[in-house]
Write a protein that holds these residues in place. Structure first.
Motif, PDB file in Angstrom:
ATOM      1  N   SER A 208       0.868  -1.182   0.000  1.00 29.48           N
ATOM      2  CA  SER A 208       0.000   0.000   0.000  1.00 29.48           C
ATOM      3  C   SER A 208       0.899   1.224   0.000  1.00 29.48           C
ATOM      4  O   SER A 208       2.060   1.147   0.418  1.00 29.48           O
ATOM      5  N   PRO A 209       0.391   2.356  -0.484  1.00 32.43           N
ATOM      6  CA  PRO A 209       1.243   3.550  -0.542  1.00 32.43           C
ATOM      7  C   PRO A 209       1.741   3.958   0.851  1.00 32.43           C
ATOM      8  O   PRO A 209       0.966   4.359   1.716  1.00 32.43           O
ATOM      9  N   ALA A 210       3.021   3.824   1.052  1.00 31.12           N
ATOM     10  CA  ALA A 210       3.674   4.160   2.321  1.00 31.12           C
ATOM     11  C   ALA A 210       5.153   3.877   2.164  1.00 31.12           C
ATOM     12  O   ALA A 210       5.560   3.144   1.261  1.00 31.12           O
ATOM     13  N   ALA A 211       5.947   4.440   3.043  1.00 36.86           N
ATOM     14  CA  ALA A 211       7.360   4.105   3.078  1.00 36.86           C
ATOM     15  C   ALA A 211       7.542   2.756   3.766  1.00 36.86           C
ATOM     16  O   ALA A 211       6.739   2.369   4.612  1.00 36.86           O
ATOM     17  N   PRO A 212       8.594   2.012   3.414  1.00 45.47           N
ATOM     18  CA  PRO A 212       8.862   0.756   4.111  1.00 45.47           C
ATOM     19  C   PRO A 212       8.974   0.964   5.619  1.00 45.47           C
ATOM     20  O   PRO A 212       9.541   1.961   6.093  1.00 45.47           O
ATOM     21  N   LEU A 213       8.397   0.017   6.354  1.00 40.02           N
ATOM     22  CA  LEU A 213       8.478   0.009   7.813  1.00 40.02           C
ATOM     23  C   LEU A 213       7.859   1.273   8.421  1.00 40.02           C
ATOM     24  O   LEU A 213       8.307   1.757   9.461  1.00 40.02           O
ATOM     25  N   HIS A 214       6.809   1.772   7.778  1.00 37.64           N
ATOM     26  CA  HIS A 214       6.096   2.963   8.253  1.00 37.64           C
ATOM     27  C   HIS A 214       4.588   2.735   8.176  1.00 37.64           C
ATOM     28  O   HIS A 214       4.122   1.865   7.441  1.00 37.64           O
ATOM     29  N   PRO A 215       3.827   3.528   8.894  1.00 36.70           N
ATOM     30  CA  PRO A 215       2.368   3.403   8.834  1.00 36.70           C
ATOM     31  C   PRO A 215       1.843   3.663   7.432  1.00 36.70           C
ATOM     32  O   PRO A 215       2.328   4.550   6.723  1.00 36.70           O
ATOM     33  N   ASN A 216       0.842   2.886   7.053  1.00 38.43           N
ATOM     34  CA  ASN A 216       0.135   3.158   5.803  1.00 38.43           C
ATOM     35  C   ASN A 216      -1.119   3.972   6.114  1.00 38.43           C
ATOM     36  O   ASN A 216      -1.327   4.406   7.257  1.00 38.43           O
ATOM     37  N   GLY A 217      -1.972   4.187   5.102  1.00 39.90           N
ATOM     38  CA  GLY A 217      -3.168   4.981   5.325  1.00 39.90           C
ATOM     39  C   GLY A 217      -4.094   4.376   6.354  1.00 39.90           C
ATOM     40  O   GLY A 217      -4.689   5.092   7.171  1.00 39.90           O
ATOM     41  N   ALA A 218      -4.226   3.049   6.334  1.00 45.53           N
ATOM     42  CA  ALA A 218      -5.097   2.387   7.309  1.00 45.53           C
ATOM     43  C   ALA A 218      -4.558   2.557   8.717  1.00 45.53           C
ATOM     44  O   ALA A 218      -5.312   2.766   9.673  1.00 45.53           O
ATOM     45  N   GLY A 219      -3.234   2.458   8.846  1.00 41.26           N
ATOM     46  CA  GLY A 219      -2.637   2.639  10.164  1.00 41.26           C
ATOM     47  C   GLY A 219      -2.798   4.041  10.689  1.00 41.26           C
ATOM     48  O   GLY A 219      -3.114   4.259  11.870  1.00 41.26           O
ATOM     49  N   ALA A 220      -2.588   5.036   9.820  1.00 40.57           N
ATOM     50  CA  ALA A 220      -2.765   6.429  10.230  1.00 40.57           C
ATOM     51  C   ALA A 220      -4.215   6.697  10.612  1.00 40.57           C
ATOM     52  O   ALA A 220      -4.493   7.393  11.594  1.00 40.57           O
ATOM     53  N   LEU A 221      -5.133   6.129   9.853  1.00 39.84           N
ATOM     54  CA  LEU A 221      -6.558   6.299  10.158  1.00 39.84           C
ATOM     55  C   LEU A 221      -6.895   5.667  11.498  1.00 39.84           C
ATOM     56  O   LEU A 221      -7.625   6.256  12.308  1.00 39.84           O
ATOM     57  N   ALA A 222      -6.363   4.483  11.760  1.00 45.30           N
ATOM     58  CA  ALA A 222      -6.651   3.798  13.018  1.00 45.30           C
ATOM     59  C   ALA A 222      -6.126   4.586  14.211  1.00 45.30           C
ATOM     60  O   ALA A 222      -6.826   4.762  15.225  1.00 45.30           O
ATOM     61  N   VAL A 223      -4.890   5.077  14.102  1.00 38.01           N
ATOM     62  CA  VAL A 223      -4.312   5.837  15.207  1.00 38.01           C
ATOM     63  C   VAL A 223      -5.044   7.162  15.390  1.00 38.01           C
ATOM     64  O   VAL A 223      -5.387   7.551  16.517  1.00 38.01           O
ATOM     65  N   GLY A 224      -5.310   7.866  14.300  1.00 39.38           N
ATOM     66  CA  GLY A 224      -6.001   9.152  14.401  1.00 39.38           C
ATOM     67  C   GLY A 224      -7.396   9.010  14.977  1.00 39.38           C
ATOM     68  O   GLY A 224      -7.827   9.830  15.802  1.00 39.38           O
ATOM     69  N   THR A 225      -8.106   7.966  14.578  1.00 41.70           N
ATOM     70  CA  THR A 225      -9.457   7.729  15.093  1.00 41.70           C
ATOM     71  C   THR A 225      -9.426   7.373  16.566  1.00 41.70           C
ATOM     72  O   THR A 225     -10.222   7.893  17.363  1.00 41.70           O
ATOM     73  N   ALA A 226      -8.495   6.491  16.944  1.00 44.54           N
ATOM     74  CA  ALA A 226      -8.370   6.113  18.350  1.00 44.54           C
ATOM     75  C   ALA A 226      -7.966   7.297  19.204  1.00 44.54           C
ATOM     76  O   ALA A 226      -8.464   7.477  20.338  1.00 44.54           O
ATOM     77  N   LEU A 227      -7.089   8.150  18.679  1.00 40.56           N
ATOM     78  CA  LEU A 227      -6.689   9.356  19.406  1.00 40.56           C
ATOM     79  C   LEU A 227      -7.872  10.311  19.587  1.00 40.56           C
ATOM     80  O   LEU A 227      -8.040  10.917  20.657  1.00 40.56           O
ATOM     81  N   ALA A 228      -8.691  10.434  18.547  1.00 40.81           N
ATOM     82  CA  ALA A 228      -9.865  11.310  18.655  1.00 40.81           C
ATOM     83  C   ALA A 228     -10.806  10.806  19.746  1.00 40.81           C
ATOM     84  O   ALA A 228     -11.340  11.597  20.539  1.00 40.81           O
ATOM     85  N   ASP A 229     -11.023   9.509  19.798  1.00 42.24           N
ATOM     86  CA  ASP A 229     -11.861   8.932  20.855  1.00 42.24           C
ATOM     87  C   ASP A 229     -11.242   9.173  22.233  1.00 42.24           C
ATOM     88  O   ASP A 229     -11.937   9.500  23.201  1.00 42.24           O
ATOM     89  N   TYR A 230      -9.934   9.001  22.294  1.00 39.14           N
ATOM     90  CA  TYR A 230      -9.202   9.206  23.554  1.00 39.14           C
ATOM     91  C   TYR A 230      -9.315  10.659  24.026  1.00 39.14           C
ATOM     92  O   TYR A 230      -9.591  10.929  25.199  1.00 39.14           O
ATOM     93  N   VAL A 231      -9.092  11.580  23.103  1.00 33.28           N
ATOM     94  CA  VAL A 231      -9.164  13.004  23.452  1.00 33.28           C
ATOM     95  C   VAL A 231     -10.580  13.373  23.897  1.00 33.28           C
ATOM     96  O   VAL A 231     -10.771  14.078  24.900  1.00 33.28           O
ATOM     97  N   ALA A 232     -11.577  12.888  23.165  1.00 38.11           N
ATOM     98  CA  ALA A 232     -12.964  13.229  23.498  1.00 38.11           C
ATOM     99  C   ALA A 232     -13.377  12.667  24.840  1.00 38.11           C
ATOM    100  O   ALA A 232     -14.197  13.275  25.550  1.00 38.11           O
ATOM    101  N   ALA A 233     -12.817  11.528  25.217  1.00 37.91           N
ATOM    102  CA  ALA A 233     -13.195  10.886  26.476  1.00 37.91           C
ATOM    103  C   ALA A 233     -12.348  11.371  27.654  1.00 37.91           C
ATOM    104  O   ALA A 233     -12.478  10.876  28.773  1.00 37.91           O
ATOM    105  N   GLY A 234     -11.499  12.366  27.412  1.00 37.61           N
ATOM    106  CA  GLY A 234     -10.540  12.771  28.424  1.00 37.61           C
ATOM    107  C   GLY A 234     -11.103  13.450  29.626  1.00 37.61           C
ATOM    108  O   GLY A 234     -10.388  13.686  30.612  1.00 37.61           O
ATOM    109  N   GLY A 235     -12.383  13.827  29.615  1.00 39.37           N
ATOM    110  CA  GLY A 235     -12.948  14.504  30.762  1.00 39.37           C
ATOM    111  C   GLY A 235     -13.466  13.579  31.805  1.00 39.37           C
ATOM    112  O   GLY A 235     -13.832  13.994  32.881  1.00 39.37           O
TER     113      GLY A 235
END
Length: 317
Positions: free
Chosen positions: A290-317
């Motif tokens: 998939s389009p990405a540098a070797p040994l680096h996150p691809n689009g699915a990985g970036a989406l997964a981390v960004g989505t999980a971070l958004a949930d984490y940030v929103a639940a921070g209260g």
């Protein structure tokens, strides 16, 4: 002062350009893994000020600055962002997070190849010109800062690239990294920790009210590896992930000591490592499918981390 004499530049000033060349060479010589992964595990949020939920209306979220290296920049994931010398994607995890939480403002200064001194004290050279220290993007009204840093400080990408093996008859490279019981990577992690603490202090000094989240590195490879599909000796596979875990552990300690947060991406990337089936990978192998540098996150990985971070940030209260 962060970025003092202890920072040796192992790569030349044009290290990003050289990295891209190495990426292209790697694409010609390696193949992918196909093992099926287990289900991911979501990280738990920590206590912090509540922010708008994922999917919030544009402009309703915090004023957000993203800092870091290629693990955040997501090189070669479409589409390319400015400045092009940083090999930064408009769909890296910072951009995903910004969109999902409706950031009031978003400044992404992540840059492939960055070391801690590039964030704090000096301009980072790239193939299209130098970029200012990333810290300059943080201002008194910044409300959220994410940081992914440390891998280049301890040369993990360089080590991973040089540990490629085409035969198990070749000794594992990890044996060269532990001499007389002294592990050079562990020694480097110990030496750099004070600079990561200093980085956090610099961010807090510029934005005292900001929520600061250190975002860790993922699960790159399962302990046994998957040789020969991915050209890493099983011994080196176990060693490399152990060092990633050690780095993440130290970043967690830094966060706790400096009163900020650490977001662990390893649980959500379990089973999505370089040995996973191509459609399940969050991190590409030596020959990306998939389009990405070797040994680096691809689009699915970036989406997964960004989505999980958004949930984490929103639940921070």
């Amino acid at each position: 002062m962060v970025g003092g004499p202890g920072y040796e530049r192992v790569m030349a000033p044009n290290r990003i350009h050289q990295t891209v060349t190495a990426v292209l060479l790697t694409l010609l010589t390696a193949s992918a893994c196909v093992d099926a992964p287990p289900a991911p595990i979501a990280p738990k949020p920590s206590s912090a000020a509540a922010l708008p939920p994922p999917g919030a209306a544009p402009g309703s979220g915090p004023r957000y600055v993203a800092m870091g290296d290629s693990a955040a920049a997501a090189p070669l994931v479409p589409d390319q962002a400015e400045p092009v010398g940083c090999l930064k994607s408009t769909n890296g995890y910072p951009s995903v997070l910004a969109r999902r939480m409706g950031a009031a403002s978003f400044t992404d200064v992540t840059c492939s190849g960055a070391r801690t001194e590039d964030l704090v004290s000096q301009a980072q050279p790239t193939r299209t010109g130098a970029v200012p220290p990333q810290l300059s993007a943080v201002t008194a009204d910044t409300q959220l800062v994410t940081v992914t840093i440390g891998g280049n400080d301890v040369d993990l990408p360089k080590i991973a690239a040089t540990c490629r093996r085409t035969s198990l008859d070749t000794p594992p490279c990890s044996s060269d990294l532990v001499v007389d019981g002294v592990d050079s990577v562990s020694t480097a992690i110990d030496a750099k920790a004070k600079y990561w603490s200093g980085l956090v202090d610099e961010i807090r000094g510029r934005a005292p009210s900001a929520r600061v989240v250190l975002v860790g590195y993922g699960t790159y490879v399962r302990p046994e590896g998957c040789f020969p599909a991915e050209p890493v000796n099983p011994v080196d596979a176990a060693y490399f992930q152990t060092k990633v875990d050690e780095l993440d552990g130290r970043l967690r300690e830094v966060a706790a000591d400096r009163g900020v947060e650490f977001f662990d991406t390893r649980p959500l990337s379990i089973g999505h490592d370089i040995c996973a089936a191509p459609e399940d990978r969050y991190i590409e192998g030596f020959a990306p499918v998939s389009p990405a540098a070797p040994l680096h996150p691809n689009g699915a990985g970036a989406l997964a981390v960004g989505t999980a971070l958004a949930d984490y940030v929103a639940a921070g209260g």
